[in-house]
Design an enzyme around this catalytic site. Structure first.
Site, PDB file in Angstrom:
ATOM      1  N   ASN A 125       9.319   4.774   3.572  1.00  0.00           N
ATOM      2  CA  ASN A 125       9.184   4.236   4.932  1.00  0.00           C
ATOM      3  C   ASN A 125      10.535   3.713   5.425  1.00  0.00           C
ATOM      4  O   ASN A 125      11.447   3.458   4.638  1.00  0.00           O
ATOM      5  CB  ASN A 125       8.227   3.041   4.919  1.00  0.00           C
ATOM      6  CG  ASN A 125       6.779   3.458   4.805  1.00  0.00           C
ATOM      7  OD1 ASN A 125       6.116   3.688   5.806  1.00  0.00           O
ATOM      8  ND2 ASN A 125       6.286   3.559   3.585  1.00  0.00           N
ATOM      9  N   HIS A 162       4.716   4.059  12.770  1.00  0.00           N
ATOM     10  CA  HIS A 162       4.886   3.976  11.316  1.00  0.00           C
ATOM     11  C   HIS A 162       5.787   5.156  10.944  1.00  0.00           C
ATOM     12  O   HIS A 162       5.331   6.298  10.940  1.00  0.00           O
ATOM     13  CB  HIS A 162       3.488   4.080  10.677  1.00  0.00           C
ATOM     14  CG  HIS A 162       3.444   4.262   9.202  1.00  0.00           C
ATOM     15  ND1 HIS A 162       2.825   3.357   8.369  1.00  0.00           N
ATOM     16  CD2 HIS A 162       3.906   5.238   8.388  1.00  0.00           C
ATOM     17  CE1 HIS A 162       2.910   3.770   7.115  1.00  0.00           C
ATOM     18  NE2 HIS A 162       3.554   4.921   7.102  1.00  0.00           N
ATOM     19  N   CYS A 173       3.416   9.599   1.040  1.00  0.00           N
ATOM     20  CA  CYS A 173       2.059  10.065   0.755  1.00  0.00           C
ATOM     21  C   CYS A 173       2.114  11.110  -0.358  1.00  0.00           C
ATOM     22  O   CYS A 173       2.782  12.136  -0.215  1.00  0.00           O
ATOM     23  CB  CYS A 173       1.441  10.669   2.020  1.00  0.00           C
ATOM     24  SG  CYS A 173      -0.161  11.423   1.717  1.00  0.00           S
ATOM     25  N   ARG A 207       0.839  -1.208   0.000  1.00  0.00           N
ATOM     26  CA  ARG A 207       0.000   0.000   0.000  1.00  0.00           C
ATOM     27  C   ARG A 207       0.876   1.261   0.000  1.00  0.00           C
ATOM     28  O   ARG A 207       1.059   1.898  -1.021  1.00  0.00           O
ATOM     29  CB  ARG A 207      -0.946  -0.037   1.216  1.00  0.00           C
ATOM     30  CG  ARG A 207      -2.091   0.979   1.159  1.00  0.00           C
ATOM     31  CD  ARG A 207      -1.718   2.374   1.574  1.00  0.00           C
ATOM     32  NE  ARG A 207      -1.216   2.460   2.958  1.00  0.00           N
ATOM     33  CZ  ARG A 207      -0.714   3.577   3.483  1.00  0.00           C
ATOM     34  NH1 ARG A 207      -0.629   4.683   2.763  1.00  0.00           N
ATOM     35  NH2 ARG A 207      -0.257   3.584   4.723  1.00  0.00           N
ATOM     36  N   ASP A 208       1.476   1.571   1.123  1.00  0.00           N
ATOM     37  CA  ASP A 208       2.258   2.811   1.231  1.00  0.00           C
ATOM     38  C   ASP A 208       3.435   2.784   0.253  1.00  0.00           C
ATOM     39  O   ASP A 208       3.750   3.786  -0.405  1.00  0.00           O
ATOM     40  CB  ASP A 208       2.767   2.947   2.672  1.00  0.00           C
ATOM     41  CG  ASP A 208       3.194   4.349   3.036  1.00  0.00           C
ATOM     42  OD1 ASP A 208       3.531   5.126   2.133  1.00  0.00           O
ATOM     43  OD2 ASP A 208       3.201   4.666   4.236  1.00  0.00           O
TER      44      ASP A 208
HETATM   45  N1  COA Z   1     -13.320   4.659  -3.211  1.00  0.00           N
HETATM   46  C1  COA Z   1     -13.793   4.904  -4.456  1.00  0.00           C
HETATM   47  N2  COA Z   1     -14.607   5.936  -4.759  1.00  0.00           N
HETATM   48  C2  COA Z   1     -14.953   6.751  -3.749  1.00  0.00           C
HETATM   49  C3  COA Z   1     -14.494   6.568  -2.445  1.00  0.00           C
HETATM   50  C4  COA Z   1     -13.644   5.472  -2.187  1.00  0.00           C
HETATM   51  N3  COA Z   1     -13.170   5.227  -0.963  1.00  0.00           N
HETATM   52  N4  COA Z   1     -14.995   7.522  -1.662  1.00  0.00           N
HETATM   53  C5  COA Z   1     -15.765   8.306  -2.440  1.00  0.00           C
HETATM   54  N5  COA Z   1     -15.748   7.837  -3.710  1.00  0.00           N
HETATM   55  C6  COA Z   1     -16.465   8.381  -4.861  1.00  0.00           C
HETATM   56  C7  COA Z   1     -17.923   8.679  -4.542  1.00  0.00           C
HETATM   57  O1  COA Z   1     -18.706   7.526  -4.746  1.00  0.00           O
HETATM   58  C8  COA Z   1     -18.240   9.763  -5.519  1.00  0.00           C
HETATM   59  O2  COA Z   1     -18.441   9.189  -6.775  1.00  0.00           O
HETATM   60  P1  COA Z   1     -19.451   9.844  -7.846  1.00  0.00           P
HETATM   61  O3  COA Z   1     -18.897  11.178  -8.174  1.00  0.00           O
HETATM   62  O4  COA Z   1     -19.428   8.871  -8.991  1.00  0.00           O
HETATM   63  O5  COA Z   1     -20.773   9.919  -7.131  1.00  0.00           O
HETATM   64  C9  COA Z   1     -16.938  10.556  -5.584  1.00  0.00           C
HETATM   65  O6  COA Z   1     -15.909   9.662  -5.154  1.00  0.00           O
HETATM   66  C10 COA Z   1     -16.912  11.783  -4.691  1.00  0.00           C
HETATM   67  O7  COA Z   1     -17.263  11.401  -3.351  1.00  0.00           O
HETATM   68  P2  COA Z   1     -16.824  12.293  -2.091  1.00  0.00           P
HETATM   69  O8  COA Z   1     -17.321  11.621  -0.877  1.00  0.00           O
HETATM   70  O9  COA Z   1     -17.261  13.715  -2.342  1.00  0.00           O
HETATM   71  O10 COA Z   1     -15.259  12.154  -2.102  1.00  0.00           O
HETATM   72  P3  COA Z   1     -14.172  13.295  -2.228  1.00  0.00           P
HETATM   73  O11 COA Z   1     -14.102  13.783  -3.627  1.00  0.00           O
HETATM   74  O12 COA Z   1     -14.367  14.277  -1.133  1.00  0.00           O
HETATM   75  O13 COA Z   1     -12.828  12.458  -1.959  1.00  0.00           O
HETATM   76  C11 COA Z   1     -11.693  10.729  -0.751  1.00  0.00           C
HETATM   77  C12 COA Z   1     -12.591  11.944  -0.683  1.00  0.00           C
HETATM   78  C13 COA Z   1     -11.384  10.360   0.674  1.00  0.00           C
HETATM   79  C14 COA Z   1     -12.432   9.606  -1.442  1.00  0.00           C
HETATM   80  C15 COA Z   1     -10.400  11.034  -1.550  1.00  0.00           C
HETATM   81  O14 COA Z   1      -9.854  12.238  -1.098  1.00  0.00           O
HETATM   82  C16 COA Z   1      -9.367   9.925  -1.394  1.00  0.00           C
HETATM   83  O15 COA Z   1      -9.518   8.850  -1.946  1.00  0.00           O
HETATM   84  N6  COA Z   1      -8.285  10.172  -0.633  1.00  0.00           N
HETATM   85  C17 COA Z   1      -7.275   9.152  -0.371  1.00  0.00           C
HETATM   86  C18 COA Z   1      -5.922   9.759  -0.280  1.00  0.00           C
HETATM   87  C19 COA Z   1      -4.874   8.727  -0.003  1.00  0.00           C
HETATM   88  O16 COA Z   1      -5.019   7.547  -0.277  1.00  0.00           O
HETATM   89  N7  COA Z   1      -3.746   9.178   0.558  1.00  0.00           N
HETATM   90  C20 COA Z   1      -2.621   8.332   0.859  1.00  0.00           C
HETATM   91  C21 COA Z   1      -2.826   7.414   1.995  1.00  0.00           C
HETATM   92  S1  COA Z   1      -2.868   8.214   3.550  1.00  0.00           S
HETATM   93 ZN    ZN Z   2       3.349   6.133   5.399  1.00  0.00          ZN
END
Ligand code: COA
Ligand code: ZN
Length: 313
Positions: A256, A214, A247, A21-22
């Site tokens: 890491n 971590h 990240c 993952r990371d």
């Molecule tokens: N997996 C897949 N799709 C997702 C989802 C998830 N976990 N969470 C939300 N979505 C989809 C929704 O279904 C929606 O789809 P649509 O437009 O087709 O209806 C769309 O994304 C927007 O949903 P919303 O709740 O408004 O999400 P957002 O745009 O605010 O994004 C996150 C929020 C959390 C999903 C996004 O910022 C993210 O994935 N961040 C992860 C960052 C990461 O992995 N960082 C490194 C590790 S720490």
């Molecule tokens: Zn990390």
């Protein structure tokens, strides 16, 4: 002899491997799904008993994790007979629902202690992330949750992160019945003294906490901070084979702590961990072919000197 009186080393620690993952999430080149599956198989064959296999995040946020469903299903199936615990990182309820569908029983729910990083990473405030965690706990009570506190040691946008903000997230998690916690140095700025101070202050505020660590090695202090934490009684650490990781929403974050370097240090210190270093280095060799520029561990480039016992008579 003085050291023997001052330190009581644990006989054993537990390692969680986060490379799938990371380690992979920040690589711009696509890692084919079969390579991800082989990576997970190799990590299990090395003896690692806890693996964070993938993340169920938005594929536009982290394109490398768009095959999370396939990777998670494979990891869960392979892990069953080996007694390996598979977890997946999730940022919200939707991610947790996806994880559960793939057979995942433990999710690592991430919230940053610093508001700005949580906004950049998860697109909501830490309070909104906590509220969603509460919803998740009610909606999916069968799912075990580890609360991952990102930027616990420093934030790329605000700098220092008050220990009170870290403690507040942990306390809120405990009030939701969560019993596993991980403190993340997302940008790799922690130093050993700070690590001791954070652990000691958290112990005063939350005596039963027992967090995992971590650490990232951006400034070359990950193992030093882990060493300091071992001295404080911490026995659970997350690391990534090859020292991959970072990240994408934390500018400047590097890899890491490398699992092979941590395993080598623990071997030299006589602390058990259950990982076969030779097999793990075969996994790192394979990563060398996939992401040579991103590997940051020391041991894969160094002579191992396994023929010597360096403890001095
Ligand atoms: N997996 C897949 N799709 C997702 C989802 C998830 N976990 N969470 C939300 N979505 C989809 C929704 O279904 C929606 O789809 P649509 O437009 O087709 O209806 C769309 O994304 C927007 O949903 P919303 O709740 O408004 O999400 P957002 O745009 O605010 O994004 C996150 C929020 C959390 C999903 C996004 O910022 C993210 O994935 N961040 C992860 C960052 C990461 O992995 N960082 C490194 C590790 S720490
Ligand atoms: Zn990390």
């Amino acid at each position: 002899m003085t050291e023997m009186r001052m330190c009581s080393w644990p006989t054993q620690v537990s390692l969680t491997e986060v490379c799938p993952r990371d380690g992979l999430q920040n690589l711009s080149a696509w890692i084919p799904t079969p390579e991800k599956l082989a990576l997970i198989d190799g990590l299990m064959a090395s003896g690692l008993k806890r693996i964070e296999a993938t993340s169920f995040v938005h594929p536009a946020a982290i394109p490398q994790m768009k095959d999370a469903d396939i990777v998670a299903r494979h990891a869960v199936a392979q892990a069953r007979s080996l007694g390996v615990e598979i977890a997946a990182l999730v940022p919200n309820l939707k991610g947790a629902e996806r994880a559960l569908t793939c057979g995942i029983t433990r999710v690592n729910y991430v919230i940053s202690a610093s508001p700005q990083h949580n906004l950049k990473n998860i697109n909501r405030t830490p309070q909104a992330s906590l509220a969603e965690l509460q919803t998740l706990r009610h909606a999916l009570p069968e799912l075990e949750v580890t609360l991952i506190v990102a930027t616990a040691f420093g934030c790329p946008f605000q700098g220092a992160v008050p220990i009170a903000d870290v403690a507040a997230l942990l306390r809120a998690g405990r009030e939701m019945g969560i019993s596993r916690f991980t403190l993340c140095d997302t940008i790799g700025v922690a130093n050993p003294r700070q690590t001791v101070q954070l652990l000691q202050q958290l112990r005063l505020a939350l005596p039963e906490l027992d967090p995992a660590l971590h650490m990232h090695n951006t400034h070359g202090m990950a193992l030093a901070s882990i060493y300091a934490a071992i001295g404080q009684g911490v026995t659970r650490f997350e690391s990534a084979a090859g020292g991959l990781g970072g990240c994408p929403f934390a500018p400047g974050a590097a890899g890491n702590a490398a699992t092979e370097d941590l395993v080598n240090m623990l071997n030299r210190m006589g602390i058990a961990h259950g990982v076969d270093l030779g097999r793990l280095l075969q996994v790192v060799d394979r990563l060398q072919g996939l992401a040579p520029a991103a590997l940051s561990g020391m041991l894969s480039h160094a002579r191992r000197y396994d023929e010597f016992e360096f403890s001095q008579p």
